[in-house]
Design a protein around this motif. Structure first.
Motif, PDB file in Angstrom:
ATOM      1  N   LYS A 194       0.865  -1.147  -0.194  1.00 13.56           N
ATOM      2  CA  LYS A 194       0.024  -0.144  -0.116  1.00 13.56           C
ATOM      3  C   LYS A 194       0.913   1.268  -0.033  1.00 13.56           C
ATOM      4  O   LYS A 194       2.083   1.180   0.462  1.00 13.56           O
ATOM      5  CB  LYS A 194      -0.907  -0.046   1.197  1.00 13.56           C
ATOM      6  N   ALA A 195       0.452   2.292  -0.143  1.00 20.00           N
ATOM      7  CA  ALA A 195       0.992   3.613  -0.245  1.00 20.00           C
ATOM      8  C   ALA A 195       1.760   3.977   1.132  1.00 20.00           C
ATOM      9  O   ALA A 195       2.787   4.407   1.148  1.00 20.00           O
ATOM     10  CB  ALA A 195       0.096   4.830  -0.603  1.00 20.00           C
ATOM     11  N   SER A 196       1.204   3.523   2.057  1.00 18.15           N
ATOM     12  CA  SER A 196       1.620   3.743   3.422  1.00 18.15           C
ATOM     13  C   SER A 196       2.975   2.612   3.760  1.00 18.15           C
ATOM     14  O   SER A 196       3.486   2.841   4.584  1.00 18.15           O
ATOM     15  CB  SER A 196       0.574   3.408   4.523  1.00 18.15           C
ATOM     16  N   ASP A 197       3.252   1.789   2.714  1.00 22.06           N
ATOM     17  CA  ASP A 197       4.447   0.957   2.902  1.00 22.06           C
ATOM     18  C   ASP A 197       5.622   1.669   2.427  1.00 22.06           C
ATOM     19  O   ASP A 197       6.652   1.100   2.700  1.00 22.06           O
ATOM     20  CB  ASP A 197       4.104  -0.622   2.047  1.00 22.06           C
ATOM     21  N   PHE A 198       5.341   2.555   1.764  1.00 26.96           N
ATOM     22  CA  PHE A 198       6.622   3.376   0.973  1.00 26.96           C
ATOM     23  C   PHE A 198       6.870   4.531   1.529  1.00 26.96           C
ATOM     24  O   PHE A 198       6.139   5.350   1.912  1.00 26.96           O
ATOM     25  CB  PHE A 198       6.274   3.455  -0.678  1.00 26.96           C
ATOM     26  N   THR A 199       8.307   5.019   1.408  1.00 31.38           N
ATOM     27  CA  THR A 199       8.670   6.163   1.853  1.00 31.38           C
ATOM     28  C   THR A 199       9.549   6.636   0.574  1.00 31.38           C
ATOM     29  O   THR A 199      10.217   5.837  -0.104  1.00 31.38           O
ATOM     30  CB  THR A 199       9.596   6.291   3.183  1.00 31.38           C
ATOM     31  N   LEU A 200       9.434   7.943   0.441  1.00 30.95           N
ATOM     32  CA  LEU A 200      10.270   8.597  -0.953  1.00 30.95           C
ATOM     33  C   LEU A 200      10.996   9.817  -0.524  1.00 30.95           C
ATOM     34  O   LEU A 200      10.311  10.557   0.223  1.00 30.95           O
ATOM     35  CB  LEU A 200       9.122   8.717  -1.951  1.00 30.95           C
ATOM     36  N   GLN A 201      12.421   9.578  -1.061  1.00 30.21           N
ATOM     37  CA  GLN A 201      13.183  11.140  -0.667  1.00 30.21           C
ATOM     38  C   GLN A 201      13.633  11.494  -1.952  1.00 30.21           C
ATOM     39  O   GLN A 201      13.910  10.737  -2.863  1.00 30.21           O
ATOM     40  CB  GLN A 201      14.401  10.537   0.239  1.00 30.21           C
ATOM     41  N   GLU A 202      13.804  12.731  -2.140  1.00 27.64           N
ATOM     42  CA  GLU A 202      14.306  13.394  -3.167  1.00 27.64           C
ATOM     43  C   GLU A 202      15.682  14.219  -2.590  1.00 27.64           C
ATOM     44  O   GLU A 202      15.365  15.140  -1.599  1.00 27.64           O
ATOM     45  CB  GLU A 202      13.573  14.398  -4.046  1.00 27.64           C
ATOM     46  N   LYS A 203      16.721  14.148  -2.995  1.00 27.97           N
ATOM     47  CA  LYS A 203      17.929  14.593  -2.560  1.00 27.97           C
ATOM     48  C   LYS A 203      18.142  14.601  -1.084  1.00 27.97           C
ATOM     49  O   LYS A 203      18.685  15.403  -0.379  1.00 27.97           O
ATOM     50  CB  LYS A 203      17.833  16.172  -2.924  1.00 27.97           C
ATOM     51  N   GLY A 204      17.635  13.249  -0.481  1.00 29.91           N
ATOM     52  CA  GLY A 204      17.867  13.038   1.037  1.00 29.91           C
ATOM     53  C   GLY A 204      16.449  13.546   1.792  1.00 29.91           C
ATOM     54  O   GLY A 204      16.528  13.232   2.723  1.00 29.91           O
ATOM     55  N   LYS A 205      15.766  14.357   1.079  1.00 28.96           N
ATOM     56  CA  LYS A 205      14.500  14.858   1.879  1.00 28.96           C
ATOM     57  C   LYS A 205      13.257  14.068   1.513  1.00 28.96           C
ATOM     58  O   LYS A 205      12.898  13.830   0.150  1.00 28.96           O
ATOM     59  CB  LYS A 205      14.477  16.375   1.741  1.00 28.96           C
ATOM     60  N   SER A 206      12.345  14.033   2.431  1.00 28.88           N
ATOM     61  CA  SER A 206      11.253  12.980   2.191  1.00 28.88           C
ATOM     62  C   SER A 206      10.471  13.919   1.522  1.00 28.88           C
ATOM     63  O   SER A 206      10.120  15.220   1.516  1.00 28.88           O
ATOM     64  CB  SER A 206      10.537  12.761   3.649  1.00 28.88           C
ATOM     65  N   GLU A 207       9.608  13.058   0.468  1.00 32.86           N
ATOM     66  CA  GLU A 207       8.299  13.743  -0.265  1.00 32.86           C
ATOM     67  C   GLU A 207       7.052  13.340   0.005  1.00 32.86           C
ATOM     68  O   GLU A 207       7.159  12.022   0.385  1.00 32.86           O
ATOM     69  CB  GLU A 207       8.838  13.654  -1.562  1.00 32.86           C
ATOM     70  N   LYS A 208       6.141  13.896   0.071  1.00 29.68           N
ATOM     71  CA  LYS A 208       4.854  13.528   0.180  1.00 29.68           C
ATOM     72  C   LYS A 208       4.227  12.646  -1.025  1.00 29.68           C
ATOM     73  O   LYS A 208       4.347  13.023  -2.175  1.00 29.68           O
ATOM     74  CB  LYS A 208       3.917  14.294   0.487  1.00 29.68           C
ATOM     75  N   ILE A 209       4.024  11.324  -0.994  1.00 26.19           N
ATOM     76  CA  ILE A 209       3.254  10.597  -2.187  1.00 26.19           C
ATOM     77  C   ILE A 209       1.902  11.086  -2.314  1.00 26.19           C
ATOM     78  O   ILE A 209       1.026  10.766  -1.581  1.00 26.19           O
ATOM     79  CB  ILE A 209       3.423   9.009  -1.813  1.00 26.19           C
ATOM     80  N   ALA A 210       1.633  11.891  -3.499  1.00 22.16           N
ATOM     81  CA  ALA A 210       0.382  12.133  -3.752  1.00 22.16           C
ATOM     82  C   ALA A 210      -0.480  11.333  -4.853  1.00 22.16           C
ATOM     83  O   ALA A 210      -1.611  11.103  -4.898  1.00 22.16           O
ATOM     84  CB  ALA A 210       0.595  13.625  -4.698  1.00 22.16           C
ATOM     85  N   ILE A 211       0.398  10.561  -5.459  1.00 15.85           N
ATOM     86  CA  ILE A 211      -0.357   9.245  -6.321  1.00 15.85           C
ATOM     87  C   ILE A 211       0.149   7.943  -6.159  1.00 15.85           C
ATOM     88  O   ILE A 211       1.369   7.833  -5.980  1.00 15.85           O
ATOM     89  CB  ILE A 211      -0.117   9.901  -7.754  1.00 15.85           C
ATOM     90  N   PHE A 212      -0.641   6.945  -5.939  1.00 15.08           N
ATOM     91  CA  PHE A 212      -0.284   5.729  -5.835  1.00 15.08           C
ATOM     92  C   PHE A 212      -1.275   4.558  -6.763  1.00 15.08           C
ATOM     93  O   PHE A 212      -2.324   4.704  -6.680  1.00 15.08           O
ATOM     94  CB  PHE A 212      -0.448   5.296  -4.394  1.00 15.08           C
ATOM     95  N   ASN A 213      -0.562   4.054  -7.535  1.00 13.50           N
ATOM     96  CA  ASN A 213      -0.996   3.202  -8.662  1.00 13.50           C
ATOM     97  C   ASN A 213      -0.457   1.624  -8.342  1.00 13.50           C
ATOM     98  O   ASN A 213       0.632   1.495  -8.504  1.00 13.50           O
ATOM     99  CB  ASN A 213      -0.880   3.506  -9.870  1.00 13.50           C
TER     100      ASN A 213
END
Length: 576
Positions: free
Chosen positions: A59-78
């Motif tokens: 699920k979306a909650s199972d993932f964490t995403l970072q750009e340049k070491g900083k966390s980003e909010k996942i807005a779309i999940f397919n």
């Protein structure tokens, strides 16, 4: 300039006339469409266990995403399979479209690309035999695949189909040919460290002459290398234009003996001569070494901007490249063992070492290409067909994550991406980053050149989507009605809450051998008030063009360019 009132009246009539063919997309949930002005970043993630088996229940909650070491909010999940659209829809007689829903069906979307630019004739023939075995023995019904070839340009051998017989027939008819001007192997680095300092003047003159001959040959190699880079980059741009409008992850199974560059030119794989050129040495470098190294480095760096742009376009199009080594199991010693004259000590210390180094270099570039796009390299395996099967197996494990970066400055620099999951035992594969390039902000844009390149593609470009109706017009002309999907173009905000569209339409007649026989163009550069723009959004943007037909079996190629976003859509209509 087209008057707004006339444009809207005709658009409404055409939209009503075309309801039976689905002139506008149905309302409701839709898959995310990349819009450059919103800077939405989509990341496709393949999730498997340690045995390579697909993990499909994340699920979306199972993932964490970072750009340049900083966390980003996942807005779309397919999750896997969520972007399948079912059977392709039909079109009425005389109606054509580049919309994905008219050509796609359920299942993975893949392009099998047979590269003869970067592959020898012998290896290309071997790869073709392997692909025939794959289609005959391992191709599964429901897999959407097209076969492209790369020689002097990207060509369509077979458009997307789920019919294995069509794929097989296309491969049977395809006979790879030795490329004209095929790039030669890089000249061996001169072993000046072991030179005899007591040689006479005649030997010195001979050596000087040989070095100048080698320098001339190096210049030829550099030219051929430059052509390989240009052709390969053009193919990547074409693939991005063709596949960008199709939702979800796309796999390009690139059967080749190597790439002439990596997607991060600052971190490129370099040849022996480039390395010898850059490293300090006690001995004086030979003229051939210095010329070859300098030219190779300059050639690659000369294309650095184009490489970054191609990488950005592939990322935006959600294309994962799966390099498949057409050479099979290879060490670099094959030519030495086949040629008795090459088995002397000098050849083993120079020629053989250079070939081994070249194999290692090309294989690492393949791995790098896969890592940067989220694919996987298949190298040093004799059963090349297995690499294609493994690439298609990634589809059931593919998730799409989307986010809007906190860093709003689209300055063209590379941004690293890192995706993690909280679940133990899950292995993730995804592209490692992207270049933050906004095509609409690029300097020195050449719209006419971009349109010419798009019109030369042998498959429809899908970033700007539209319907087209072609029928006989007045005074013997060919009438072309074009209805553009408003959701596929970008509107500019202007004063008073108004919106501005800036579109260019092209219609061109091409002969069977790809020569343009005639063309027409027109432009819509119009500002709309809020109420009028709402109608444009609802009904689409329509225009009419007339073009003089030409004798012979020709194609009509239609193009629409959104000047705000620099996106292009094209369509190829066969003329009887």
């Amino acid at each position: 300039m087209i008057k707004v009132q006339k444009l809207l009246t005709v658009a409404v009539l055409v939209a009503l006339f075309c309801t039976n063919i689905g002139a506008q997309s149905e309302s409701g949930a839709s898959t995310p469409t990349i819009r450059i002005n919103t800077h939405l970043v989509l990341v496709d993630v393949v999730a498997t266990d340690k045995h390579g088996k697909a993990i499909t229940d994340l699920k979306a909650s199972d993932f964490t995403l970072q750009e340049k070491g900083k966390s980003e909010k996942i807005a779309i999940f397919n999750p896997p399979g969520s972007q399948d659209k079912g059977a392709a829809r039909g079109l009425g007689p005389g109606i054509y479209s580049n919309r994905p829903e008219y050509v796609t069906t359920e299942g993975p979307l893949a392009v099998l690309l047979l590269d003869t630019v970067n592959t020898s004739f012998r290896d290309s023939a071997y790869a073709r035999r392997q692909m025939l075995q794959f289609v005959r023995n391992q191709y599964k019904p429901g897999q959407r695949m097209a076969i492209f070839t790369l020689s002097n340009g990207l060509a369509v051998l077979q458009d997307f189909t789920t019919d294995p017989q069509l794929l097989y027939n296309a491969l049977v008819q395809y006979l790879p040919k030795e490329q004209e001007g095929k790039a030669a192997a890089a000249p061996a680095v001169a072993n000046v460290a072991n030179a005899d300092s007591g040689r006479g003047n005649s030997n010195s003159m001979a050596d000087s002459f040989n070095q100048r001959i080698q320098a001339f040959q190096n210049a030829q190699v550099a030219y051929q290398e430059d052509r390989r880079i240009e052709i390969t980059l053009a193919a990547m741009r074409s693939l991005a234009r063709i596949l960008a409008g199709v939702p979800g992850r796309k796999s390009v199974l690139w059967v080749t003996a190597g790439f002439p560059f990596s997607l991060i030119p600052e971190d490129r794989t370099i040849s022996d001569t480039e390395l010898a050129e850059s490293l300090p040495t006690i001995s004086q470098l030979s003229l051939g070494t210095r010329d070859s190294g300098s030219v190779a480095s300059i050639t690659r760096q000369g294309h650095a901007g184009e490489i970054r742009l191609a990488a950005a376009q592939l990322a935006s199009a959600q294309i994962a490249i799966y390099p498949v080594d057409a050479r099979g199991l290879v060490s670099g010693m094959e030519e030495t063992m086949l040629d008795p004259k090459s088995r002397n000590l000098d050849a083993m210390t120079q020629g053989a070492q250079a070939r081994i180094s070249n194999v290692t270099s090309t294989q690492e570039t393949m791995r790098e290409m896969a890592r940067e796009t989220g694919g996987k390299a298949y190298i040093n395996q004799n059963e090349v067909q297995q690499g294609v099967a493994l690439a298609l197996a990634d589809y059931p494990a593919s998730y799409t994550l989307g986010y809007y970066p906190d860093d709003k400055k689209w300055e063209g620099k590379y941004r690293s991406i890192k995706v993690k999951t909280q679940r133990d035992g899950v292995e993730l594969r995804y592209r490692r980053g992207y270049f933050a390039i906004d095509p609409s902000q690029l300097k020195d844009q050449k719209p006419e050149q971009a349109i010419a390149e798009a019109l030369s593609d042998q498959a429809a470009n899908t970033l700007v989507t539209f319907l087209a109706q072609v029928k006989p017009g007045d005074k013997g002309k060919l009438g072309v009605d074009i209805l553009v999907d408003s959701n596929s173009v970008t509107a500019e905000d202007v004063a008073g809450g108004n919106k501005k569209l800036n579109l260019v339409f092209y219609a061109a007649i091409f002969s069977a051998d790809g020569k343009m026989l005639g063309n027409q163009s027109m432009k819509i550069d119009q500002t709309f008030d809020a109420n009028t723009f709402q109608q444009v959004q609802q009904h689409g943007i329509l225009t009419h063009m007339d073009i003089d037909p030409k004798p012979g079996k020709n194609d009509l190629r239609i193009a629409v360019r959104d000047n705000h976003s620099a996106s292009v859509g094209t369509l190829i209509v066969p003329l009887q």
